[in-house]
Design a protein around this motif. Structure first.
Motif, PDB file in Angstrom:
ATOM      1  N   ASP A 182       8.835 -11.356 -22.139  1.00  9.87           N
ATOM      2  CA  ASP A 182       8.012 -11.907 -23.629  1.00  9.87           C
ATOM      3  C   ASP A 182       8.608 -13.332 -23.673  1.00  9.87           C
TER       4      ASP A 182
ATOM      5  N   ASP B 120      13.656 -11.008 -23.732  1.00 12.76           N
ATOM      6  CA  ASP B 120      12.954 -10.920 -25.075  1.00 12.76           C
ATOM      7  C   ASP B 120      13.939 -11.506 -26.044  1.00 12.76           C
TER       8      ASP B 120
ATOM      9  N   HIS C 140       3.302  -6.983 -26.857  1.00 12.41           N
ATOM     10  CA  HIS C 140       4.158  -6.307 -25.792  1.00 12.41           C
ATOM     11  C   HIS C 140       3.672  -4.799 -25.761  1.00 12.41           C
TER      12      HIS C 140
ATOM     13  N   ASP D  81      12.484  -4.282 -29.030  1.00  8.67           N
ATOM     14  CA  ASP D  81      11.319  -3.397 -28.902  1.00  8.67           C
ATOM     15  C   ASP D  81      11.338  -1.887 -28.713  1.00  8.67           C
TER      16      ASP D  81
ATOM     17  N   HIS E 155      14.153  -6.839 -18.612  1.00  4.69           N
ATOM     18  CA  HIS E 155      13.388  -7.299 -19.844  1.00  4.69           C
ATOM     19  C   HIS E 155      13.952  -8.466 -20.748  1.00  4.69           C
TER      20      HIS E 155
HETATM   21 MN    MN Z   1       8.856  -8.168 -26.745  1.00  4.01          MN
END
Ligand code: MN
Ligand code: MN
Length: 242
Positions: A162, A70, A48, A74, A68
């Motif tokens: 992700d 995931d 990532h 992060d 996003h």
């Molecule tokens: Mn990630």
């Protein structure tokens, strides 16, 4: 009249396998060359951290919003010791660098372990909307995506996916698997609901072939890219207003 968008695979961007910071510069420069053609970029990692240099190129003219997907926020300050540039830190750096408008960032599918105690607290304090997996299960893909689209609005928005957001029973080939994730069908439903978002770039990251089983994660990653490509091609067809 329906027109077919022109699509090209421009191959791999150059990286430096023995110098991380130089690798980030090379990815940014490579993406800047792609953007200079007027193309709408869809890329894949890599882990990532590869999203950070892509954002440096995509958000060169000002901060963008982001949807996003995931298991992880992060947004750690450091990771693997005191290292600021890792796959656990890209969105902290991106906000610090003014690449993202945190009030137009939504994270979907967050669950599992945290690396640092303040990881989620820092993200929320910036104004990021964190939608934990429990809330996603309770409300469902349509309601969550309606909120995500309201948060990013009509302004330029990046989409990052992700693969560890998917349950490891369906996508085991990734470095930080977390059980209790999206089914592939839930992911497809959400990706198709991106239609109407002013996407200025997208990526799929964290597919790790050495950890994969029979190519099943590669299939998920490639299909997620195809779903994104369909939404982005429709956007180009309609004449995106950047
Ligand atoms: Mn990630
Ligand atoms: Mn993750």
């Amino acid at each position: 009249p329906y027109q077919i968008a022109n699509i090209a695979d421009v191959g791999d961007l150059e990286v430096n396998p023995i110098n991380l910071l130089d690798g980030l510069k090379l990815i940014q420069a490579g993406m800047a060359r792609v953007l200079a053609t007027g193309a709408l970029p869809l890329s894949c990692g890599g882990d990532h951290l590869t999203t950070l240099p892509v954002l440096r190129a995509v958000a060169a003219k000002g901060p963008v919003g982001m949807i996003h997907f995931d298991a992880h926020s992060d947004t750690n300050d450091t990771y693997f010791g005191d290292n600021p540039f890792t796959h656990g830190t890209p969105f902290r750096r991106a906000i610090e660098e003014g690449l993202l408008d945190p009030r137009r960032v939504v994270q979907i599918g967050i669950r599992g372990s945290v690396y640092a105690l303040d990881e989620h607290a820092w993200a929320k304090a910036q104004g990021i909307r964190v939608i934990y997996m429990e809330e996603f299960v309770r409300r469902g893909p349509a309601a969550v995506m309606a909120e995500a689209k309201a948060i990013v609005g009509a302004a330029p928005t990046y989409v990052t996916f992700d693969v560890d957001s998917i349950d490891p029973s369906m996508a085991p080939g990734t470095g930080t698997p977390e059980i209790g994730g999206f089914t592939t069908r839930e992911a497809q439903e959400m990706l198709r609901l991106l239609d109407g978002v002013n996407i200025v770039g997208a990526d799929v990251v964290e597919v790790s072939p050495p950890f994969d089983i029979g190519g099943m994660t590669a299939l998920v990653g490639a299909t997620v890219m195809f779903e994104l490509l369909c939404v982005m091609a429709a956007l180009v067809d309609r004449g995106r207003g950047r």
